[in-house]
Design a protein around this motif. Structure first.
Motif, PDB file in Angstrom:
ATOM      1  N   ARG A   1       0.839  -1.209   0.000  1.00 38.94           N
ATOM      2  CA  ARG A   1       0.000   0.000   0.000  1.00 38.94           C
ATOM      3  C   ARG A   1       0.867   1.250   0.000  1.00 38.94           C
ATOM      4  O   ARG A   1       0.629   2.202  -0.751  1.00 38.94           O
ATOM      5  CB  ARG A   1      -0.932   0.000   1.229  1.00 38.94           C
ATOM      6  CG  ARG A   1      -2.037  -1.030   1.150  1.00 38.94           C
ATOM      7  CD  ARG A   1      -3.149  -0.718   2.130  1.00 38.94           C
ATOM      8  NE  ARG A   1      -2.700  -0.652   3.512  1.00 38.94           N
ATOM      9  CZ  ARG A   1      -2.605  -1.714   4.308  1.00 38.94           C
ATOM     10  NH1 ARG A   1      -2.916  -2.912   3.854  1.00 38.94           N
ATOM     11  NH2 ARG A   1      -2.202  -1.578   5.544  1.00 38.94           N
ATOM     12  N   GLU A   2       1.903   1.236   0.853  1.00 40.45           N
ATOM     13  CA  GLU A   2       2.769   2.408   0.924  1.00 40.45           C
ATOM     14  C   GLU A   2       3.473   2.652  -0.397  1.00 40.45           C
ATOM     15  O   GLU A   2       3.663   3.795  -0.821  1.00 40.45           O
ATOM     16  CB  GLU A   2       3.785   2.245   2.068  1.00 40.45           C
ATOM     17  CG  GLU A   2       3.107   2.285   3.432  1.00 40.45           C
ATOM     18  CD  GLU A   2       4.088   2.248   4.590  1.00 40.45           C
ATOM     19  OE1 GLU A   2       3.644   2.457   5.722  1.00 40.45           O
ATOM     20  OE2 GLU A   2       5.298   2.007   4.367  1.00 40.45           O
TER      21      GLU A   2
ATOM     22  N   LEU B   1       1.101   4.430  -2.796  1.00 36.12           N
ATOM     23  CA  LEU B   1       0.999   5.861  -2.481  1.00 36.12           C
ATOM     24  C   LEU B   1       2.224   6.602  -3.011  1.00 36.12           C
ATOM     25  O   LEU B   1       2.130   7.654  -3.635  1.00 36.12           O
ATOM     26  CB  LEU B   1       0.888   6.054  -0.964  1.00 36.12           C
ATOM     27  CG  LEU B   1      -0.403   5.561  -0.295  1.00 36.12           C
ATOM     28  CD1 LEU B   1      -0.326   5.747   1.212  1.00 36.12           C
ATOM     29  CD2 LEU B   1      -1.615   6.305  -0.869  1.00 36.12           C
TER      30      LEU B   1
ATOM     31  N   LEU C   1      -6.917   0.888  -0.146  1.00 37.51           N
ATOM     32  CA  LEU C   1      -6.556   2.294   0.082  1.00 37.51           C
ATOM     33  C   LEU C   1      -7.777   3.200  -0.110  1.00 37.51           C
ATOM     34  O   LEU C   1      -7.945   4.195   0.610  1.00 37.51           O
ATOM     35  CB  LEU C   1      -5.440   2.710  -0.876  1.00 37.51           C
ATOM     36  CG  LEU C   1      -4.039   2.231  -0.515  1.00 37.51           C
ATOM     37  CD1 LEU C   1      -3.065   2.514  -1.639  1.00 37.51           C
ATOM     38  CD2 LEU C   1      -3.564   2.902   0.772  1.00 37.51           C
TER      39      LEU C   1
ATOM     40  N   GLN D   1      -9.803   3.127   2.892  1.00 32.61           N
ATOM     41  CA  GLN D   1      -9.167   3.905   3.965  1.00 32.61           C
ATOM     42  C   GLN D   1      -9.221   5.397   3.674  1.00 32.61           C
ATOM     43  O   GLN D   1      -8.758   6.196   4.490  1.00 32.61           O
ATOM     44  CB  GLN D   1      -7.700   3.477   4.124  1.00 32.61           C
ATOM     45  CG  GLN D   1      -7.541   2.072   4.676  1.00 32.61           C
ATOM     46  CD  GLN D   1      -6.085   1.652   4.744  1.00 32.61           C
ATOM     47  OE1 GLN D   1      -5.269   2.064   3.928  1.00 32.61           O
ATOM     48  NE2 GLN D   1      -5.762   0.843   5.745  1.00 32.61           N
TER      49      GLN D   1
ATOM     50  N   LEU E   1      -7.542   6.977   1.343  1.00 32.50           N
ATOM     51  CA  LEU E   1      -6.234   7.529   0.987  1.00 32.50           C
ATOM     52  C   LEU E   1      -6.092   7.728  -0.522  1.00 32.50           C
ATOM     53  O   LEU E   1      -5.313   8.565  -0.954  1.00 32.50           O
ATOM     54  CB  LEU E   1      -5.113   6.610   1.493  1.00 32.50           C
ATOM     55  CG  LEU E   1      -5.060   6.489   3.022  1.00 32.50           C
ATOM     56  CD1 LEU E   1      -4.028   5.466   3.457  1.00 32.50           C
ATOM     57  CD2 LEU E   1      -4.753   7.839   3.663  1.00 32.50           C
TER      58      LEU E   1
ATOM     59  N   GLY F   1      -4.261  11.035   1.570  1.00 32.59           N
ATOM     60  CA  GLY F   1      -3.328  10.132   0.923  1.00 32.59           C
ATOM     61  C   GLY F   1      -2.043  10.846   0.529  1.00 32.59           C
ATOM     62  O   GLY F   1      -0.936  10.300   0.657  1.00 32.59           O
TER      63      GLY F   1
END
Lengths: 431, 371
Positions: free
Chosen positions: A292-293, A296, A337, A340, A342, A356
């Motif tokens: 996920r990171e 982003l 994401l 969430q 983001l 995000g």
């Protein structure tokens, strides 16, 4: 529950007793990495049992016990001697003692069986164990021996603990470690003798080791482990006896071992802390967070290249190309994401939300700060730092990133000349 | 072919086949993995039985081979989780598989023609009776064909992969660097062990297979430093065990397989005590020699630093040796011309001084001994 016959109750008592004693003592063998010594002792006991019978002509427990004890001790001393005086390693020494002593035992056993007097000696039940032949008198003898073993373990718990964890430390405290080793071996031989008739030579090692290995998964404390191991052993013994009584034709010993093995499997998978399932879940959670990171970060960098238009929608095929992801892989990460809040994913494509973007900045900042740290402080070349930063961006805490930022003097750009972003939530600059 | 000869031949084939792969088990410190495999193949044999409904050799070899590899895999898998140490993972895997085999045998006793006692110590005595038929024609004992084939396979295996086995056994890192995969070879070796164990299973049983796998190679290892010699020695010890084991069993009217293991143990004990280089006696002799060299050196150094001749009484007090020992030391050093004894006193000679100063005494003797 079914009604248990008298024989079945005798077997139940014997098997439970053996499980408790074996489990308690097995903990020490396991921790001393001497799991297979128990196996060797069990095999080595066979010629002793035969000799005991041969010399006294009686099948009562005492001579057989003394014979097994003597043979077990000779066997363990032989292992020590082979390791000490030759270049053979312990595994070979154990293999030699186990198989040769057993061979001698088989010779004696078959010899005895063909003697006119020994025809019905029934010594062969020691090979596989025939719990069904247990008599109340046998169980009484087992109870006495097992009770003595348990009391001795309780009395010498402290000494045995030192022996299990740090014999050198024990020696420096003035404990007689060699004598304690012989003491523990003697106790192990006693358990072996207690178990011979119930589970037999081959499977005794499992009554010692399997419950202890299972108990080890649940606790870091020796006292708890010994109790738990005894409980698991006792339960396996009882369950094995009941199951084999229920399905008349199954032999007790192997069923006990299979029950204990099943408990071990469950313990390995589900024990809190050490359980493999939890470890796997933890690893998976970390891997997912990293994915996920990374998404982003990738969206941020795409926007950066496009002239700092961070919140423009990007088409999914393009994003898939960033890391060679399949559509499904991307969808899994992006949907999470999106939930969430983001990223926002609609027909136009995937774009960072305000929140995000903040998160992405924080990750990119960690990455670039770390690159700068490596080039400036550790004198690494700037084309050598990217891979390290790829890992560090997911591991560095926010607080440490702030410290790193301060340490480097709140730099504007990373070693490649790219701007180091700072989320609005970052601690205010001190300088 | 007489029954005795058949039994001895089957035993020799088993022993030789085991010795070939066992050598590598001992050298790789995996003797107990061999032990584990020899127990754990049982369910494989039983399942092969149940599926084919007969004692056909090929399915049995395949079934047991699969279980052997599974055992190695499980032991390593448990070990690799770091939840169990290696000894413990061996100690929990093979009893579980063995139990499974025993339960299967008991459960399907009607269909499985396999005796439990035979599982443990074999029925080599029946080898001459169980004949193999080809087109309704007896072509000899089945055990001989099976174990002969296994021996041949092991011979091929060891001779074809000799270089690779040697390299991965003695220097895993170098082997990997040169592009031989130690892992692949490890599994191939373990498969060969499994196949060997199955062949031997019916003849000598699960536990005595271990004796054949471990004891002759261990004996040979005490006698030589060369791999090829060790292989030959292990095969030789194995064959000797089977020949003399048969005699011992005949004499005692006892289990042949048990007697074979016993004899292999006796051979090992002989090597343990009397091996020229690594035996207990050789060790004692070496220690004695070291003690003597030490005493001689002490005496010479004392005489040299003292300068003047010393009486035997003075020396006896100085070293607190028994008189007999002191006399022996003086006599030995005197024989080399390093000291001169006149009446009751001993003095160092120029030759002795040079021996002390130039090379030291003990190293000199040591070089002679090891040269």
């Amino acid at each position: 529950m079914f009604e248990l016959s008298f024989t079945a109750r005798t077997v139940l008592a014997g098997a439970t007793l053996l499980g408790i004693v074996g489990g308690a003592l097995g903990s020490f063998a396991l921790l001393r990495r001497q799991s297979l010594l128990g196996d060797a002792l069990a095999h080595a006991a066979l010629p002793g049992v035969c000799l005991g019978y041969f010399l006294t002509g009686s099948k009562s427990p005492l001579p057989l016990f003394l014979g097994a004890l003597a043979a077990g001790i000779v066997g363990s001393l032989t292992i020590l001697a082979i390791v000490r005086y030759t270049r053979l390693k312990e595994d070979t020494a154990i293999g030699i003692v186990l198989s040769v002593f057993f061979g001698v035992g088989i010779v004696l056993l078959t010899h005895i069986q063909k003697l006119p007097s020994g025809n019905q000696s029934g010594l062969d039940k020691f090979l596989f164990g025939q719990a069904a032949t247990l008599m109340p008198r046998d169980v009484n003898a087992m109870a006495v021996l097992g009770g003595v073993v348990l009391v001795l373990v309780l009395l010498f718990f402290k000494e045995l603990r030192v022996l299990a964890f740090d014999p050198d430390f024990g020696a420096s405290l003035g404990f007689p470690m060699r004598r304690l080793e012989v003491f523990l071996t003697t106790l192990l031989v006693t358990v072996v003798v207690v178990g011979l008739q119930t589970v037999g030579v081959v499977l005794i090692v499992a009554t010692l080791i399997t419950p202890a290995a299972a108990a080890r998964q649940w606790t870091e404390r020796l006292g708890v482990m010994v109790l738990l191991s005894a409980a698991i052993g006792g339960f396996s013994g009882a369950a094995g006896a009941v199951i084999s009584a229920g399905w008349a034709r199954l032999p007790t010993g192997p069923v006990i071992v299979l029950v204990a093995s099943a408990i071990l499997l469950v313990s390995l998978l589900f024990a809190p802390q050490r359980g493999l399932l939890w470890a796997w879940l933890r690893e998976r959670a970390v891997a997912r967070r990293i994915r996920r990171e990374n998404l982003l970060k990738d969206l941020y960098r795409w926007g950066e290249q496009a002239g700092d238009r961070w919140q423009e929608p990007v088409s999914p095929p393009l994003v898939m190309g960033f890391r060679g992801q399949t559509r499904n892989q991307l969808a899994g990460v992006a949907r999470r994401l999106d939930r969430q809040g983001l990223v926002h994913w609609d027909d136009a494509g995937i774009r960072l939300t305000g929140e995000g973007l903040e998160r992405a900045r924080s990750i990119v900042r960690k990455h670039r700060l770390w690159e700068l740290y490596l080039t400036r402080r550790l004198d690494l070349r700037e084309d050598h730092v990217h891979r390290d930063a790829e890992a560090m961006e997911h591991a560095l805490s926010d607080a440490n990133a702030d410290r790193l930022d301060a340490l480097l003097g709140y730099p504007e750009a990373d070693p490649h000349g790219r701007v180091i972003p700072r989320p609005a939530t970052t601690s205010p600059r001190v300088a | 072919m007489s029954p005795s000869l058949t039994i001895i031949l089957v035993g020799s084939c088993v022993a030789a086949a085991c010795a070939l792969v066992g050598t590598f088990l001992v050298l790789r410190q995996m003797a107990l993995l061999g032990d584990a495999i020899s127990h754990a193949v049982l369910p494989g044999i039983v399942i092969a039985f149940l599926m084919t409904g007969e004692r056909a050799p090929l399915p049995m070899v395949l079934g047991a081979g699969a279980l052997g590899v599974l055992t190695v895999f499980l032991v390593e898998a448990f070990h690799r989780t770091r939840r169990l140490k290696e000894d413990a993972s061996i100690g929990v895997v093979f009893p579980a598989l063995f139990s499974l085999g025993v339960v299967l045998i008991t459960k399907y006793a009607g269909q499985v023609d396999l005796d439990l006692d035979c599982v443990l110590y074999g029925e080599i005595a029946y080898a001459p009776l169980d004949l193999l038929f080809f087109q309704e024609q007896s072509i000899g004992p089945k055990a001989l064909w099976v174990n002969g084939a296994v021996l041949l396979a092991n011979l091929l295996f060891v001779s074809l992969l000799y270089k690779e086995l040697k390299l991965t056994t003695f220097d895993t890192g170098l082997a990997a660097a040169l592009g031989f995969s130690p892992i692949v070879l490890h599994y191939v070796l373990m498969s060969m062990v499994s196949v060997t164990v199955v062949g031997a299973f019916e003849s000598v049983g699960a536990i005595l297979v271990v004796a054949m796998l471990v004891v002759p190679p261990a004996t040979a290892y005490l006698l030589t430093d060369r791999l090829l010699v060790m292989l030959a020695g292990a095969v030789g010890c194995g064959v000797l065990s089977s020949v003399f084991g048969y005699w011992l069993a005949y004499w005692l009217d006892a289990s042949i397989a048990g007697a074979m293991a016993t004899v292999s143990g006796i051979l090992f004990a002989i090597a343990f005590v009397a091996s020229p280089r690594y035996g207990l006696l050789a060790r004692l002799v070496r220690q004695r020699q070291l003690g003597r060299d030490m005493a001689e050196q002490l005496l010479l150094l004392h005489l040299q630093s003292g300068g003047t001749p010393q009486s035997v009484e003075q020396l006896a007090q100085r070293f607190s040796w028994r008189r007999q020992r002191l006399e022996a030391v003086i006599a030995r050093v005197g024989n080399r011309g390093w000291v001169q004894r006149t009446n009751g006193s001993v003095a160092i000679t120029p030759l002795g001084e040079r021996a002390v100063e130039e090379r030291g005494v003990a190293p000199l003797r040591h070089q002679e001994a090891t040269a």
